[in-house]
Design a protein around this motif. Structure first.
Motif, PDB file in Angstrom:
ATOM      1  N   UNK A  69      36.634 -57.536 -21.647  1.00  0.00           N
ATOM      2  CA  UNK A  69      37.190 -56.351 -20.987  1.00  0.00           C
ATOM      3  C   UNK A  69      37.010 -56.392 -19.463  1.00  0.00           C
ATOM      4  N   UNK A  70      36.132 -57.257 -18.988  1.00  0.00           N
ATOM      5  CA  UNK A  70      35.897 -57.371 -17.551  1.00  0.00           C
ATOM      6  C   UNK A  70      36.833 -58.394 -16.887  1.00  0.00           C
ATOM      7  N   UNK A  71      37.477 -59.219 -17.697  1.00  0.00           N
ATOM      8  CA  UNK A  71      38.377 -60.249 -17.170  1.00  0.00           C
ATOM      9  C   UNK A  71      39.779 -59.699 -16.982  1.00  0.00           C
ATOM     10  N   UNK A 104      33.445 -63.560 -26.142  1.00  0.00           N
ATOM     11  CA  UNK A 104      34.354 -62.423 -26.007  1.00  0.00           C
ATOM     12  C   UNK A 104      33.652 -61.116 -25.638  1.00  0.00           C
ATOM     13  N   UNK A 105      32.340 -61.131 -25.472  1.00  0.00           N
ATOM     14  CA  UNK A 105      31.606 -59.891 -25.211  1.00  0.00           C
ATOM     15  C   UNK A 105      32.032 -59.214 -23.914  1.00  0.00           C
ATOM     16  N   UNK A 118      25.777 -59.919 -22.469  1.00  0.00           N
ATOM     17  CA  UNK A 118      24.431 -60.320 -22.882  1.00  0.00           C
ATOM     18  C   UNK A 118      23.958 -59.421 -24.017  1.00  0.00           C
ATOM     19  N   UNK A 119      23.372 -60.015 -25.040  1.00  0.00           N
ATOM     20  CA  UNK A 119      22.777 -59.241 -26.123  1.00  0.00           C
ATOM     21  C   UNK A 119      21.387 -58.793 -25.700  1.00  0.00           C
ATOM     22  N   UNK A 120      21.046 -57.552 -26.029  1.00  0.00           N
ATOM     23  CA  UNK A 120      19.735 -56.981 -25.727  1.00  0.00           C
ATOM     24  C   UNK A 120      19.129 -56.423 -27.012  1.00  0.00           C
ATOM     25  N   UNK A 158      29.429 -64.219 -40.666  1.00  0.00           N
ATOM     26  CA  UNK A 158      29.633 -64.040 -39.233  1.00  0.00           C
ATOM     27  C   UNK A 158      28.281 -63.982 -38.537  1.00  0.00           C
ATOM     28  N   UNK A 159      28.328 -64.106 -37.205  1.00  0.00           N
ATOM     29  CA  UNK A 159      27.090 -64.103 -36.429  1.00  0.00           C
ATOM     30  C   UNK A 159      27.389 -63.665 -35.005  1.00  0.00           C
ATOM     31  N   UNK A 160      26.341 -63.348 -34.253  1.00  0.00           N
ATOM     32  CA  UNK A 160      26.499 -62.906 -32.871  1.00  0.00           C
ATOM     33  C   UNK A 160      27.014 -64.013 -31.948  1.00  0.00           C
ATOM     34  N   UNK A 161      26.659 -65.254 -32.227  1.00  0.00           N
ATOM     35  CA  UNK A 161      26.986 -66.362 -31.321  1.00  0.00           C
ATOM     36  C   UNK A 161      28.493 -66.604 -31.265  1.00  0.00           C
ATOM     37  N   UNK A 162      29.167 -66.522 -32.406  1.00  0.00           N
ATOM     38  CA  UNK A 162      30.599 -66.831 -32.415  1.00  0.00           C
ATOM     39  C   UNK A 162      31.426 -65.842 -31.599  1.00  0.00           C
ATOM     40  N   UNK A 163      30.947 -64.612 -31.420  1.00  0.00           N
ATOM     41  CA  UNK A 163      31.708 -63.656 -30.609  1.00  0.00           C
ATOM     42  C   UNK A 163      31.174 -63.543 -29.176  1.00  0.00           C
TER      43      UNK A 163
END
Length: 177
Positions: free
Chosen positions: A173-175, A169-170, A130-132, A161-166
């Protein structure tokens, strides 16, 4: 043929940090709500919470754990006074800080309020996919942050580029691999 990608609406929660505001007089929160909806995104929740670091951090964590929230934008509590603890609460939650957000916000603010921009501690980060974003508590600062930074970075069509496209993948690392 240059094909433009489709718009992807983002689910955004808005948090106003204030000891005195109510929904009826929350101009900064309303500024964000109006701009978010006007851009085609979804305001999925809106709250006002007191300037208390544990309360702010708990609310941020709750929204980060909610699969229905992609982005949290808070307004208020980013200044220098003793009651301004929003930045600290955000940093209690971040897994990664988006360092350049504060820098870009300062550049934008300098054009509007000159050297008074140094008093802002706007910040951003990522936690649990989640972006904060923590913005100052003035409607002008919320307009500037949304109009000059967030509306572009939260628009999948923005290039290069933009925040939505990544976003997907945020939390990679938890998967499990």
């Amino acid at each position: 043929m240059n094909e433009t990608p489709d718009f992807i609406p983002v689910r955004i929660a808005v948090l106003t940090v204030s000891d005195t505001r109510q929904l009826a007089d929350d101009k900064s929160g309303q500024t964000l709500v109006d701009r978010i909806a006007g851009a085609g995104h979804l305001v999925v929740e809106r709250k006002i919470i007191a300037d208390e670091r544990p309360l702010i951090a708990d609310q941020l964590r709750a929204w980060c754990a909610n699969d229905g929230v992609d982005v949290v934008i808070s307004t208020g509590g980013t200044g220098l006074t003793g009651r301004d603890v929003t930045v600290e609460a955000h940093r209690d939650v971040y897994e990664k800080e988006i360092d350049a957000f504060g820098t870009v916000f300062t550049i934008v603010s300098m054009q509007k309020i000159g050297t008074s921009a140094v008093q802002s501690r706007a910040t951003a980060g990522v936690a649990q996919g989640t972006y904060l974003f923590a913005l100052p508590g003035s409607p002008g600062a919320c307009k500037d942050a949304w109009d000059e930074i967030l509306c572009k970075q939260l628009d999948y069509r923005h290039r290069p580029c933009n925040f939505v496209e990544i976003m997907p993948r945020l939390d990679e690392h938890l998967r499990r691999k």
